[in-house]
Write a protein that holds these residues in place. Sequence first.
Motif, PDB file in Angstrom:
ATOM      1  N   ALA A  32     -12.126  44.125  27.883  1.00 62.87           N
ATOM      2  CA  ALA A  32     -13.537  44.273  28.230  1.00 62.87           C
ATOM      3  C   ALA A  32     -13.691  45.254  29.392  1.00 62.87           C
ATOM      4  CB  ALA A  32     -14.115  42.921  28.628  1.00 62.87           C
ATOM      5  N   SER A  33     -14.789  45.969  29.386  1.00 60.93           N
ATOM      6  CA  SER A  33     -15.081  46.924  30.448  1.00 60.93           C
ATOM      7  C   SER A  33     -15.059  46.227  31.801  1.00 60.93           C
ATOM      8  CB  SER A  33     -16.452  47.553  30.200  1.00 60.93           C
ATOM      9  OG  SER A  33     -16.750  48.491  31.197  1.00 60.93           O
ATOM     10  N   GLY A  34     -14.367  46.826  32.757  1.00 59.87           N
ATOM     11  CA  GLY A  34     -14.268  46.259  34.096  1.00 59.87           C
ATOM     12  C   GLY A  34     -13.139  45.264  34.281  1.00 59.87           C
ATOM     13  N   ALA A  35     -12.418  44.932  33.193  1.00 62.68           N
ATOM     14  CA  ALA A  35     -11.339  43.953  33.295  1.00 62.68           C
ATOM     15  C   ALA A  35     -10.231  44.473  34.198  1.00 62.68           C
ATOM     16  CB  ALA A  35     -10.779  43.639  31.909  1.00 62.68           C
ATOM     17  N   GLY A  36      -9.702  43.570  34.985  1.00 60.64           N
ATOM     18  CA  GLY A  36      -8.611  43.903  35.887  1.00 60.64           C
ATOM     19  C   GLY A  36      -7.486  42.903  35.753  1.00 60.64           C
ATOM     20  N   LEU A  37      -6.603  42.920  36.716  1.00 63.06           N
ATOM     21  CA  LEU A  37      -5.423  42.069  36.699  1.00 63.06           C
ATOM     22  C   LEU A  37      -5.607  40.866  37.608  1.00 63.06           C
ATOM     23  CD1 LEU A  37      -2.940  45.035  37.131  1.00 63.06           C
ATOM     24  CD2 LEU A  37      -3.359  43.765  35.017  1.00 63.06           C
ATOM     25  N   GLU A  39      -4.516  38.233  40.435  1.00 67.22           N
ATOM     26  CA  GLU A  39      -3.875  38.528  41.718  1.00 67.22           C
ATOM     27  C   GLU A  39      -2.346  38.587  41.630  1.00 67.22           C
ATOM     28  OE1 GLU A  39      -4.439  40.009  45.331  1.00 67.22           O
ATOM     29  OE2 GLU A  39      -6.103  39.255  44.148  1.00 67.22           O
ATOM     30  N   GLY A  40      -1.716  37.733  40.886  1.00 71.87           N
ATOM     31  CA  GLY A  40      -0.256  37.713  40.800  1.00 71.87           C
ATOM     32  C   GLY A  40       0.356  38.807  39.943  1.00 71.87           C
ATOM     33  N   GLN A  41      -0.468  39.564  39.189  1.00 78.03           N
ATOM     34  CA  GLN A  41       0.044  40.604  38.299  1.00 78.03           C
ATOM     35  C   GLN A  41      -0.325  42.007  38.748  1.00 78.03           C
ATOM     36  OE1 GLN A  41      -1.177  39.873  34.276  1.00 78.03           O
ATOM     37  NE2 GLN A  41      -0.079  37.959  34.131  1.00 78.03           N
ATOM     38  N   CYS A  42      -0.904  42.145  39.906  1.00 76.84           N
ATOM     39  CA  CYS A  42      -1.336  43.458  40.382  1.00 76.84           C
ATOM     40  C   CYS A  42      -0.151  44.403  40.545  1.00 76.84           C
ATOM     41  CB  CYS A  42      -2.080  43.318  41.703  1.00 76.84           C
ATOM     42  SG  CYS A  42      -3.591  42.342  41.566  1.00 76.84           S
ATOM     43  N   MET A  43      -0.389  45.687  40.258  1.00 83.19           N
ATOM     44  CA  MET A  43       0.632  46.718  40.427  1.00 83.19           C
ATOM     45  C   MET A  43       0.611  47.219  41.861  1.00 83.19           C
ATOM     46  SD  MET A  43      -0.064  49.182  37.163  1.00 83.19           S
ATOM     47  CE  MET A  43       1.221  50.312  37.643  1.00 83.19           C
ATOM     48  N   ILE A  44       1.746  47.726  42.290  1.00 83.40           N
ATOM     49  CA  ILE A  44       1.820  48.396  43.580  1.00 83.40           C
ATOM     50  C   ILE A  44       2.057  49.870  43.270  1.00 83.40           C
ATOM     51  CG2 ILE A  44       3.070  48.561  45.759  1.00 83.40           C
ATOM     52  CD1 ILE A  44       3.733  45.561  45.387  1.00 83.40           C
ATOM     53  N   LEU A  45       1.274  50.722  43.877  1.00 84.34           N
ATOM     54  CA  LEU A  45       1.310  52.141  43.551  1.00 84.34           C
ATOM     55  C   LEU A  45       2.718  52.729  43.648  1.00 84.34           C
ATOM     56  CD1 LEU A  45      -0.407  54.553  42.687  1.00 84.34           C
ATOM     57  CD2 LEU A  45      -0.808  55.032  45.097  1.00 84.34           C
ATOM     58  N   LYS A  66       8.584  44.127  41.894  1.00 85.06           N
ATOM     59  CA  LYS A  66       8.170  42.724  41.803  1.00 85.06           C
ATOM     60  C   LYS A  66       7.355  42.419  40.543  1.00 85.06           C
ATOM     61  CE  LYS A  66       5.215  39.397  44.070  1.00 85.06           C
ATOM     62  NZ  LYS A  66       4.092  39.290  44.968  1.00 85.06           N
ATOM     63  N   ASN A  67       6.390  43.251  40.221  1.00 83.75           N
ATOM     64  CA  ASN A  67       5.539  43.027  39.054  1.00 83.75           C
ATOM     65  C   ASN A  67       5.912  43.959  37.909  1.00 83.75           C
ATOM     66  OD1 ASN A  67       4.045  40.886  40.085  1.00 83.75           O
ATOM     67  ND2 ASN A  67       2.745  42.271  41.225  1.00 83.75           N
ATOM     68  N   ARG A  68       7.211  44.016  37.631  1.00 78.67           N
ATOM     69  CA  ARG A  68       7.740  44.850  36.548  1.00 78.67           C
ATOM     70  C   ARG A  68       7.028  44.516  35.238  1.00 78.67           C
ATOM     71  NH1 ARG A  68      13.436  45.544  36.709  1.00 78.67           N
ATOM     72  NH2 ARG A  68      13.222  47.692  36.112  1.00 78.67           N
ATOM     73  N   GLY A  69       6.659  45.554  34.487  1.00 79.71           N
ATOM     74  CA  GLY A  69       6.010  45.345  33.207  1.00 79.71           C
ATOM     75  C   GLY A  69       5.342  46.613  32.709  1.00 79.71           C
ATOM     76  N   LEU A  70       4.627  46.479  31.620  1.00 77.20           N
ATOM     77  CA  LEU A  70       3.916  47.593  31.015  1.00 77.20           C
ATOM     78  C   LEU A  70       2.419  47.302  31.110  1.00 77.20           C
ATOM     79  CD1 LEU A  70       4.599  50.264  29.636  1.00 77.20           C
ATOM     80  CD2 LEU A  70       4.544  49.080  27.459  1.00 77.20           C
ATOM     81  N   TYR A  71       1.684  48.267  31.654  1.00 78.11           N
ATOM     82  CA  TYR A  71       0.257  48.103  31.908  1.00 78.11           C
ATOM     83  C   TYR A  71      -0.537  49.094  31.074  1.00 78.11           C
ATOM     84  CZ  TYR A  71       1.681  45.240  35.869  1.00 78.11           C
ATOM     85  OH  TYR A  71       2.223  44.264  36.648  1.00 78.11           O
ATOM     86  N   ARG A  72      -1.670  48.628  30.567  1.00 76.01           N
ATOM     87  CA  ARG A  72      -2.566  49.457  29.762  1.00 76.01           C
ATOM     88  C   ARG A  72      -3.771  49.844  30.610  1.00 76.01           C
ATOM     89  NH1 ARG A  72      -5.305  47.526  24.062  1.00 76.01           N
ATOM     90  NH2 ARG A  72      -6.547  49.400  23.716  1.00 76.01           N
ATOM     91  N   PHE A  73      -3.963  51.158  30.771  1.00 76.45           N
ATOM     92  CA  PHE A  73      -5.131  51.688  31.459  1.00 76.45           C
ATOM     93  C   PHE A  73      -6.044  52.269  30.386  1.00 76.45           C
ATOM     94  CE2 PHE A  73      -2.183  51.358  34.835  1.00 76.45           C
ATOM     95  CZ  PHE A  73      -2.880  51.352  36.025  1.00 76.45           C
ATOM     96  N   THR A  74      -7.285  51.801  30.345  1.00 76.24           N
ATOM     97  CA  THR A  74      -8.256  52.307  29.388  1.00 76.24           C
ATOM     98  C   THR A  74      -9.304  53.109  30.140  1.00 76.24           C
ATOM     99  OG1 THR A  74      -7.907  50.327  28.045  1.00 76.24           O
ATOM    100  CG2 THR A  74      -9.825  51.676  27.517  1.00 76.24           C
ATOM    101  N   ASP A 118     -11.607  52.315  33.082  1.00 70.56           N
ATOM    102  CA  ASP A 118     -12.567  51.297  32.664  1.00 70.56           C
ATOM    103  C   ASP A 118     -11.967  49.898  32.727  1.00 70.56           C
ATOM    104  OD1 ASP A 118     -15.169  50.577  31.555  1.00 70.56           O
ATOM    105  OD2 ASP A 118     -14.058  50.070  29.727  1.00 70.56           O
ATOM    106  N   SER A 119     -10.677  49.780  32.396  1.00 73.84           N
ATOM    107  CA  SER A 119     -10.030  48.473  32.436  1.00 73.84           C
ATOM    108  C   SER A 119      -8.524  48.640  32.602  1.00 73.84           C
ATOM    109  CB  SER A 119     -10.327  47.668  31.159  1.00 73.84           C
ATOM    110  OG  SER A 119      -9.793  48.318  30.026  1.00 73.84           O
ATOM    111  N   ILE A 120      -7.902  47.587  33.124  1.00 69.65           N
ATOM    112  CA  ILE A 120      -6.455  47.542  33.298  1.00 69.65           C
ATOM    113  C   ILE A 120      -5.987  46.192  32.777  1.00 69.65           C
ATOM    114  CG2 ILE A 120      -4.507  47.656  34.906  1.00 69.65           C
ATOM    115  CD1 ILE A 120      -6.412  48.990  36.925  1.00 69.65           C
ATOM    116  N   ALA A 121      -4.906  46.199  31.993  1.00 74.09           N
ATOM    117  CA  ALA A 121      -4.346  44.950  31.486  1.00 74.09           C
ATOM    118  C   ALA A 121      -2.827  45.058  31.453  1.00 74.09           C
ATOM    119  CB  ALA A 121      -4.878  44.652  30.082  1.00 74.09           C
ATOM    120  N   ARG A 122      -2.173  43.956  31.697  1.00 72.62           N
ATOM    121  CA  ARG A 122      -0.717  43.906  31.572  1.00 72.62           C
ATOM    122  C   ARG A 122      -0.391  43.417  30.175  1.00 72.62           C
ATOM    123  NH1 ARG A 122       3.546  40.731  35.469  1.00 72.62           N
ATOM    124  NH2 ARG A 122       5.391  41.444  34.383  1.00 72.62           N
TER     125      ARG A 122
END
Length: 137
Positions: A32-37, A39-45, A66-74, A118-122
């Motif tokens: 969904a538009s505006g979706a984020g992560l 608190e425990g799954q946030c990425m560090i730049l 720490k938050n290793r994974g694959l993130y989808r940026f839309t 628009d959105s970020i998801a792990r």
Amino acid sequence: MRFATLALTACAAGVATLAFAATPSPLGPPPASGAGLPEGQCMILRDVGNHTVVDKNTLLVEAVGKNRGLYRFTMTNGCLASAISSDPIGMSQVSRGGVICKPRDVTLHARSGLCAVDSIARLAPEEVAALPRKLKP
């Protein structure tokens, strides 16, 4: 004759575009538009690694640490339309001291300019496993 060639070329390009648009994304519908992560799954730049351009509005970003994974940026503005996966994609921190949780926390820079996130998801491990090899960063 030249007009017929141009018309045929334009028609073929239109069909190719429709075929591309009709191809379902291996990722499914975007969040969904505006979706984020959460608190425990946030990425560090500083943990941002490789990336893959999926389509004109979707970027997969690998994170290490720490938050290793694959993130989808839309994105909303098709800013990746002219980008390929080997292109450098810049990420600038907007707020929160290097932590990326919400779309407003980061700005992406692609070949065509600024990308409006628009959105970020792990992605879940099973979603990552289901990705075609060419989409894994």
